[in-house]
Design a protein around this motif. Sequence first.
Motif, PDB file in Angstrom:
ATOM      1  N   ARG A  82       0.845  -1.200   0.000  1.00  0.00           N
ATOM      2  CA  ARG A  82       0.000   0.000   0.000  1.00  0.00           C
ATOM      3  C   ARG A  82       0.876   1.244   0.000  1.00  0.00           C
ATOM      4  NH1 ARG A  82      -2.605   3.173   4.223  1.00  0.00           N
ATOM      5  NH2 ARG A  82      -4.594   3.921   3.464  1.00  0.00           N
ATOM      6  N   TYR A  83       0.469   2.247  -0.801  1.00  0.00           N
ATOM      7  CA  TYR A  83       1.144   3.548  -0.859  1.00  0.00           C
ATOM      8  C   TYR A  83       0.106   4.625  -0.550  1.00  0.00           C
ATOM      9  CZ  TYR A  83       3.428   7.708  -2.650  1.00  0.00           C
ATOM     10  OH  TYR A  83       3.951   8.958  -2.769  1.00  0.00           O
ATOM     11  N   GLU A  84       0.443   5.557   0.331  1.00  0.00           N
ATOM     12  CA  GLU A  84      -0.488   6.629   0.710  1.00  0.00           C
ATOM     13  C   GLU A  84       0.247   7.960   0.767  1.00  0.00           C
ATOM     14  OE1 GLU A  84      -3.688   7.759   4.219  1.00  0.00           O
ATOM     15  OE2 GLU A  84      -2.159   6.273   4.638  1.00  0.00           O
ATOM     16  N   VAL A  85      -0.447   9.021   0.348  1.00  0.00           N
ATOM     17  CA  VAL A  85       0.056  10.385   0.465  1.00  0.00           C
ATOM     18  C   VAL A  85      -0.962  11.187   1.263  1.00  0.00           C
ATOM     19  CG1 VAL A  85       0.696  12.489  -0.762  1.00  0.00           C
ATOM     20  CG2 VAL A  85       1.264  10.268  -1.740  1.00  0.00           C
ATOM     21  N   LEU A  86      -0.502  11.803   2.355  1.00  0.00           N
ATOM     22  CA  LEU A  86      -1.329  12.672   3.184  1.00  0.00           C
ATOM     23  C   LEU A  86      -0.848  14.103   3.005  1.00  0.00           C
ATOM     24  CD1 LEU A  86      -3.291  13.378   5.545  1.00  0.00           C
ATOM     25  CD2 LEU A  86      -1.416  12.770   7.101  1.00  0.00           C
ATOM     26  N   GLU A  87      -1.737  14.990   2.593  1.00  0.00           N
ATOM     27  CA  GLU A  87      -1.404  16.408   2.461  1.00  0.00           C
ATOM     28  C   GLU A  87      -2.255  17.197   3.454  1.00  0.00           C
ATOM     29  OE1 GLU A  87      -0.042  17.564  -1.756  1.00  0.00           O
ATOM     30  OE2 GLU A  87      -1.810  16.277  -1.997  1.00  0.00           O
ATOM     31  N   GLY A  88      -1.640  18.230   4.038  1.00  0.00           N
ATOM     32  CA  GLY A  88      -2.307  18.991   5.083  1.00  0.00           C
ATOM     33  C   GLY A  88      -2.053  18.389   6.453  1.00  0.00           C
ATOM     34  N   ALA A  89      -0.964  17.634   6.576  1.00  0.00           N
ATOM     35  CA  ALA A  89      -0.651  16.957   7.838  1.00  0.00           C
ATOM     36  C   ALA A  89      -0.526  17.943   8.989  1.00  0.00           C
ATOM     37  CB  ALA A  89       0.638  16.150   7.687  1.00  0.00           C
ATOM     38  N   ASN A  90      -0.033  19.154   8.706  1.00  0.00           N
ATOM     39  CA  ASN A  90       0.092  20.181   9.752  1.00  0.00           C
ATOM     40  C   ASN A  90      -1.260  20.604  10.299  1.00  0.00           C
ATOM     41  OD1 ASN A  90      -0.458  21.268   7.230  1.00  0.00           O
ATOM     42  ND2 ASN A  90       0.534  23.214   7.681  1.00  0.00           N
ATOM     43  N   GLU A  91      -2.310  20.404   9.543  1.00  0.00           N
ATOM     44  CA  GLU A  91      -3.648  20.798   9.974  1.00  0.00           C
ATOM     45  C   GLU A  91      -4.277  19.775  10.927  1.00  0.00           C
ATOM     46  OE1 GLU A  91      -5.037  23.660   9.398  1.00  0.00           O
ATOM     47  OE2 GLU A  91      -3.712  24.425   7.845  1.00  0.00           O
ATOM     48  N   ILE A  92      -3.698  18.579  11.013  1.00  0.00           N
ATOM     49  CA  ILE A  92      -4.292  17.555  11.877  1.00  0.00           C
ATOM     50  C   ILE A  92      -3.308  17.019  12.911  1.00  0.00           C
ATOM     51  CG2 ILE A  92      -6.081  16.862  10.232  1.00  0.00           C
ATOM     52  CD1 ILE A  92      -4.305  14.484   9.462  1.00  0.00           C
ATOM     53  N   GLY A  93      -2.289  17.812  13.258  1.00  0.00           N
ATOM     54  CA  GLY A  93      -1.472  17.485  14.411  1.00  0.00           C
ATOM     55  C   GLY A  93      -0.078  16.954  14.179  1.00  0.00           C
ATOM     56  N   TYR A  94       0.451  16.942  12.951  1.00  0.00           N
ATOM     57  CA  TYR A  94       1.814  16.458  12.729  1.00  0.00           C
ATOM     58  C   TYR A  94       2.878  17.496  13.075  1.00  0.00           C
ATOM     59  CZ  TYR A  94       1.000  11.956  10.487  1.00  0.00           C
ATOM     60  OH  TYR A  94       0.678  10.662  10.228  1.00  0.00           O
ATOM     61  N   GLY A  95       2.523  18.732  13.242  1.00  0.00           N
ATOM     62  CA  GLY A  95       3.491  19.792  13.502  1.00  0.00           C
ATOM     63  C   GLY A  95       3.317  20.916  12.501  1.00  0.00           C
ATOM     64  N   ALA A  96       3.660  22.126  12.908  1.00  0.00           N
ATOM     65  CA  ALA A  96       3.378  23.318  12.110  1.00  0.00           C
ATOM     66  C   ALA A  96       4.036  23.306  10.736  1.00  0.00           C
ATOM     67  CB  ALA A  96       3.799  24.560  12.883  1.00  0.00           C
ATOM     68  N   ALA A  97       5.231  22.736  10.615  1.00  0.00           N
ATOM     69  CA  ALA A  97       5.958  22.807   9.342  1.00  0.00           C
ATOM     70  C   ALA A  97       5.638  21.652   8.394  1.00  0.00           C
ATOM     71  CB  ALA A  97       7.459  22.839   9.614  1.00  0.00           C
ATOM     72  N   VAL A  98       5.007  20.600   8.887  1.00  0.00           N
ATOM     73  CA  VAL A  98       4.802  19.392   8.086  1.00  0.00           C
ATOM     74  C   VAL A  98       3.537  19.521   7.253  1.00  0.00           C
ATOM     75  CG1 VAL A  98       4.484  16.901   8.137  1.00  0.00           C
ATOM     76  CG2 VAL A  98       5.936  18.006   9.839  1.00  0.00           C
ATOM     77  N   ASP A  99       3.687  19.420   5.930  1.00  0.00           N
ATOM     78  CA  ASP A  99       2.519  19.448   5.058  1.00  0.00           C
ATOM     79  C   ASP A  99       2.223  18.076   4.475  1.00  0.00           C
ATOM     80  OD1 ASP A  99       0.373  20.624   3.488  1.00  0.00           O
ATOM     81  OD2 ASP A  99       1.691  20.299   1.770  1.00  0.00           O
ATOM     82  N   LYS A 100       3.265  17.361   4.062  1.00  0.00           N
ATOM     83  CA  LYS A 100       3.062  16.127   3.301  1.00  0.00           C
ATOM     84  C   LYS A 100       3.762  14.949   3.989  1.00  0.00           C
ATOM     85  CE  LYS A 100       3.566  14.596  -1.498  1.00  0.00           C
ATOM     86  NZ  LYS A 100       4.073  15.023  -2.811  1.00  0.00           N
ATOM     87  N   VAL A 101       3.032  13.830   4.106  1.00  0.00           N
ATOM     88  CA  VAL A 101       3.591  12.584   4.630  1.00  0.00           C
ATOM     89  C   VAL A 101       3.256  11.478   3.642  1.00  0.00           C
ATOM     90  CG1 VAL A 101       3.587  10.913   6.523  1.00  0.00           C
ATOM     91  CG2 VAL A 101       3.308  13.346   7.030  1.00  0.00           C
ATOM     92  N   GLN A 102       4.276  10.721   3.241  1.00  0.00           N
ATOM     93  CA  GLN A 102       4.080   9.584   2.349  1.00  0.00           C
ATOM     94  C   GLN A 102       4.346   8.299   3.138  1.00  0.00           C
ATOM     95  OE1 GLN A 102       5.718  10.186  -1.761  1.00  0.00           O
ATOM     96  NE2 GLN A 102       6.790  11.851  -0.717  1.00  0.00           N
ATOM     97  N   SER A 103       3.547   7.264   2.888  1.00  0.00           N
ATOM     98  CA  SER A 103       3.681   6.006   3.613  1.00  0.00           C
ATOM     99  C   SER A 103       3.687   4.828   2.646  1.00  0.00           C
ATOM    100  CB  SER A 103       2.509   5.812   4.582  1.00  0.00           C
ATOM    101  OG  SER A 103       2.433   6.874   5.489  1.00  0.00           O
ATOM    102  N   ILE A 104       4.526   3.857   2.950  1.00  0.00           N
ATOM    103  CA  ILE A 104       4.533   2.585   2.240  1.00  0.00           C
ATOM    104  C   ILE A 104       4.349   1.494   3.282  1.00  0.00           C
ATOM    105  CG2 ILE A 104       5.910   0.953   0.898  1.00  0.00           C
ATOM    106  CD1 ILE A 104       7.297   3.351  -0.381  1.00  0.00           C
ATOM    107  N   THR A 105       3.416   0.583   3.017  1.00  0.00           N
ATOM    108  CA  THR A 105       3.114  -0.495   3.958  1.00  0.00           C
ATOM    109  C   THR A 105       3.163  -1.835   3.226  1.00  0.00           C
ATOM    110  OG1 THR A 105       1.621   0.992   5.157  1.00  0.00           O
ATOM    111  CG2 THR A 105       1.408  -1.358   5.611  1.00  0.00           C
ATOM    112  N   LEU A 106       3.803  -2.807   3.852  1.00  0.00           N
ATOM    113  CA  LEU A 106       3.800  -4.185   3.384  1.00  0.00           C
ATOM    114  C   LEU A 106       3.202  -5.031   4.493  1.00  0.00           C
ATOM    115  CD1 LEU A 106       7.385  -4.393   1.873  1.00  0.00           C
ATOM    116  CD2 LEU A 106       5.232  -4.100   0.640  1.00  0.00           C
ATOM    117  N   ALA A 107       2.239  -5.878   4.164  1.00  0.00           N
ATOM    118  CA  ALA A 107       1.544  -6.643   5.192  1.00  0.00           C
ATOM    119  C   ALA A 107       1.234  -8.051   4.714  1.00  0.00           C
ATOM    120  CB  ALA A 107       0.246  -5.929   5.579  1.00  0.00           C
TER     121      ALA A 107
END
Length: 155
Positions: A82-107
């Motif tokens: 699974r691949y995911e991109v989260l934009e607006g991360a700073n708006e939901i608690g990741y920290g003021a400077a963080v906008d984008k978080v990308q994740s890769i998951t293998l399960a």
Amino acid sequence: MEDFTWFAGYLFGQDKAVAPETGLIAKTSSSLWISYKFSDLLAVLTYDSRTSQPDNSHTHWAHSTSAALTYDVNETHHITARYEVLEGANEIGYGAAVDKVQSITLADKIIISENLALYVEYRVDQADENAFLDENNSVTKKDASLITLGALASF
């Protein structure tokens, strides 16, 4: 069309704020996803959006998009990437400077019996700014990894 599954949902409402002086928080959440089942492969695309607006404040907005493939190795093992991109991360608690978080998951979902499944998951997150604590919970860094082991029993 029987191999397609889809969902669209929208929730809205108000929530009490953590700090009483800020009053109520207006919140919305929407989700869209579609999946298609090939013979031994399941493909899934999702889009999620969230907003929150505390009284006398601007609207906080974040959204994520993901794609996942699950391969049925056999009756027991089901491997997912699974691949995911989260934009607006700073708006939901990741920290003021963080906008984008990308994740890769293998399960791997391991079916033990009709009522018991084990899950093994490895996930790597990469942020555009420092967002995650290091092993000593002291210094922030741009990436984090996580191994999850779980079991799900149904009766």
